[in-house]
Design a protein around this motif. Structure first.
Motif, PDB file in Angstrom:
ATOM      1  N   TYR A 136       0.839  -1.200   0.000  1.00  0.00           N
ATOM      2  CA  TYR A 136       0.000   0.000   0.000  1.00  0.00           C
ATOM      3  C   TYR A 136       0.876   1.253   0.000  1.00  0.00           C
ATOM      4  O   TYR A 136       0.594   2.214  -0.713  1.00  0.00           O
ATOM      5  N   VAL A 137       1.941   1.234   0.789  1.00  0.00           N
ATOM      6  CA  VAL A 137       2.855   2.379   0.847  1.00  0.00           C
ATOM      7  C   VAL A 137       3.512   2.599  -0.523  1.00  0.00           C
ATOM      8  O   VAL A 137       3.608   3.738  -0.997  1.00  0.00           O
ATOM      9  N   VAL A 138       3.942   1.533  -1.159  1.00  0.00           N
ATOM     10  CA  VAL A 138       4.546   1.638  -2.493  1.00  0.00           C
ATOM     11  C   VAL A 138       3.540   2.238  -3.475  1.00  0.00           C
ATOM     12  O   VAL A 138       3.879   3.123  -4.276  1.00  0.00           O
ATOM     13  N   ASN A 139       2.297   1.794  -3.414  1.00  0.00           N
ATOM     14  CA  ASN A 139       1.276   2.298  -4.335  1.00  0.00           C
ATOM     15  C   ASN A 139       1.022   3.796  -4.132  1.00  0.00           C
ATOM     16  O   ASN A 139       0.879   4.542  -5.104  1.00  0.00           O
ATOM     17  N   PHE A 140       0.955   4.235  -2.883  1.00  0.00           N
ATOM     18  CA  PHE A 140       0.771   5.664  -2.615  1.00  0.00           C
ATOM     19  C   PHE A 140       1.982   6.462  -3.086  1.00  0.00           C
ATOM     20  O   PHE A 140       1.835   7.547  -3.658  1.00  0.00           O
ATOM     21  N   ALA A 141       3.173   5.942  -2.858  1.00  0.00           N
ATOM     22  CA  ALA A 141       4.393   6.632  -3.291  1.00  0.00           C
ATOM     23  C   ALA A 141       4.449   6.718  -4.813  1.00  0.00           C
ATOM     24  O   ALA A 141       4.864   7.748  -5.371  1.00  0.00           O
ATOM     25  N   LEU A 142       4.030   5.650  -5.500  1.00  0.00           N
ATOM     26  CA  LEU A 142       3.998   5.686  -6.969  1.00  0.00           C
ATOM     27  C   LEU A 142       2.984   6.711  -7.469  1.00  0.00           C
ATOM     28  O   LEU A 142       3.240   7.411  -8.452  1.00  0.00           O
ATOM     29  N   LEU A 143       1.845   6.821  -6.796  1.00  0.00           N
ATOM     30  CA  LEU A 143       0.863   7.827  -7.193  1.00  0.00           C
ATOM     31  C   LEU A 143       1.479   9.216  -7.090  1.00  0.00           C
ATOM     32  O   LEU A 143       1.389  10.024  -8.022  1.00  0.00           O
ATOM     33  N   PHE A 144       2.114   9.504  -5.981  1.00  0.00           N
ATOM     34  CA  PHE A 144       2.759  10.802  -5.789  1.00  0.00           C
ATOM     35  C   PHE A 144       3.807  11.048  -6.881  1.00  0.00           C
ATOM     36  O   PHE A 144       3.854  12.114  -7.496  1.00  0.00           O
ATOM     37  N   THR A 145       4.631  10.046  -7.149  1.00  0.00           N
ATOM     38  CA  THR A 145       5.669  10.148  -8.178  1.00  0.00           C
ATOM     39  C   THR A 145       5.047  10.376  -9.558  1.00  0.00           C
ATOM     40  O   THR A 145       5.523  11.201 -10.341  1.00  0.00           O
ATOM     41  N   ASN A 146       3.971   9.658  -9.856  1.00  0.00           N
ATOM     42  CA  ASN A 146       3.321   9.790 -11.162  1.00  0.00           C
ATOM     43  C   ASN A 146       2.646  11.145 -11.345  1.00  0.00           C
ATOM     44  O   ASN A 146       2.639  11.700 -12.443  1.00  0.00           O
ATOM     45  N   LEU A 147       2.071  11.680 -10.279  1.00  0.00           N
ATOM     46  CA  LEU A 147       1.462  13.007 -10.371  1.00  0.00           C
ATOM     47  C   LEU A 147       2.523  14.066 -10.646  1.00  0.00           C
ATOM     48  O   LEU A 147       2.326  14.957 -11.480  1.00  0.00           O
ATOM     49  N   ARG A 148       3.662  13.978  -9.968  1.00  0.00           N
ATOM     50  CA  ARG A 148       4.773  14.917 -10.202  1.00  0.00           C
ATOM     51  C   ARG A 148       5.287  14.778 -11.638  1.00  0.00           C
ATOM     52  O   ARG A 148       5.569  15.772 -12.298  1.00  0.00           O
ATOM     53  N   ARG A 149       5.404  13.554 -12.079  1.00  0.00           N
ATOM     54  CA  ARG A 149       5.907  13.285 -13.438  1.00  0.00           C
ATOM     55  C   ARG A 149       4.969  13.870 -14.483  1.00  0.00           C
ATOM     56  O   ARG A 149       5.407  14.493 -15.448  1.00  0.00           O
ATOM     57  N   ARG A 150       3.678  13.686 -14.292  1.00  0.00           N
ATOM     58  CA  ARG A 150       2.704  14.192 -15.265  1.00  0.00           C
ATOM     59  C   ARG A 150       2.777  15.714 -15.349  1.00  0.00           C
ATOM     60  O   ARG A 150       2.764  16.285 -16.441  1.00  0.00           O
ATOM     61  N   ARG A 151       2.857  16.378 -14.201  1.00  0.00           N
ATOM     62  CA  ARG A 151       2.987  17.837 -14.193  1.00  0.00           C
ATOM     63  C   ARG A 151       4.257  18.275 -14.922  1.00  0.00           C
ATOM     64  O   ARG A 151       4.241  19.229 -15.703  1.00  0.00           O
ATOM     65  N   ALA A 152       5.352  17.576 -14.677  1.00  0.00           N
ATOM     66  CA  ALA A 152       6.628  17.924 -15.311  1.00  0.00           C
ATOM     67  C   ALA A 152       6.566  17.717 -16.823  1.00  0.00           C
ATOM     68  O   ALA A 152       7.043  18.555 -17.587  1.00  0.00           O
ATOM     69  N   ILE A 153       5.966  16.627 -17.278  1.00  0.00           N
ATOM     70  CA  ILE A 153       5.872  16.348 -18.719  1.00  0.00           C
ATOM     71  C   ILE A 153       4.975  17.371 -19.402  1.00  0.00           C
ATOM     72  O   ILE A 153       5.303  17.870 -20.472  1.00  0.00           O
ATOM     73  N   GLU A 154       3.865  17.714 -18.775  1.00  0.00           N
ATOM     74  CA  GLU A 154       2.996  18.728 -19.366  1.00  0.00           C
ATOM     75  C   GLU A 154       3.704  20.072 -19.431  1.00  0.00           C
ATOM     76  O   GLU A 154       3.545  20.816 -20.389  1.00  0.00           O
ATOM     77  N   GLY A 155       4.505  20.382 -18.427  1.00  0.00           N
ATOM     78  CA  GLY A 155       5.288  21.620 -18.437  1.00  0.00           C
ATOM     79  C   GLY A 155       6.341  21.625 -19.529  1.00  0.00           C
ATOM     80  O   GLY A 155       6.586  22.648 -20.171  1.00  0.00           O
TER      81      GLY A 155
END
Length: 161
Positions: A136-155
């Motif tokens: 569960y911790v890994v899944n939450f951490a991946l969500l956080f990482t993926n949200l940051r990544r998506r913002r960076a790619i869109e930027g």
């Protein structure tokens, strides 16, 4: 993309894969030998093998409700984990907006599944599973990482000429 984010994704995915392989090993070992005791079986109410071999350890406990127990869709949750972390690692190599969106959407699905299984763990099984909680911790951490990544790619795409 900063290189540390790539390393974080790889570490999280590899850790998720290791947890999934271990969960599958425990489930298969316990099914073959009911006396098998896993390293994560620390007590009566701290037992991952009890969780993995429960009805919720396969198909999230939902496949059995909707179709027969013997249905080929009724696979161990750990197999879904193996698929999820493999896809996360593979899509993480792409810098496309579509890949970033797929990573975020699949992460939200994994977090929803984690919350559902955490509820089952605590309120239905009355158990604590070290492997489950780590997942569960890994899944939450991946969500956080993926949200940051998506913002960076869109930027990056907006700044491109």
């Amino acid at each position: 993309m900063p290189s540390w984010e790539k390393r974080v994704r790889i570490v999280l995915c590899v850790f998720g894969l290791v947890l999934s392989v271990y969960a599958l090993h425990v489930e298969l070992s316990r099914e073959a030998d009911p006396d098998y005791r896993a390293m994560c079986d620390l007590g009566e109410s701290v037992s991952c093998s009890k969780v993995f071999t429960s009805r919720w350890g396969r198909g999230f406990g939902l496949v059995q409700l909707l179709v027969a127990k013997e249905n080929p869709l009724n696979q161990p949750n750990s197999l879904l984990g193996l698929l999820f972390y493999t896809v996360q690692m593979g899509l993480g190599l792409s810098l496309s907006k579509k890949a970033a969106l797929c990573l975020v959407v699949s992460s939200w699905v994994s977090v929803a599944g984690s919350l559902y299984l955490a509820f089952i763990l605590v309120f239905v099984l009355g158990d604590f599973c070290v492997v489950c909680v780590s997942t569960y911790v890994v899944n939450f951490a991946l969500l956080f990482t993926n949200l940051r990544r998506r913002r960076a790619i869109e930027g990056m795409k907006e700044k491109a000429p």
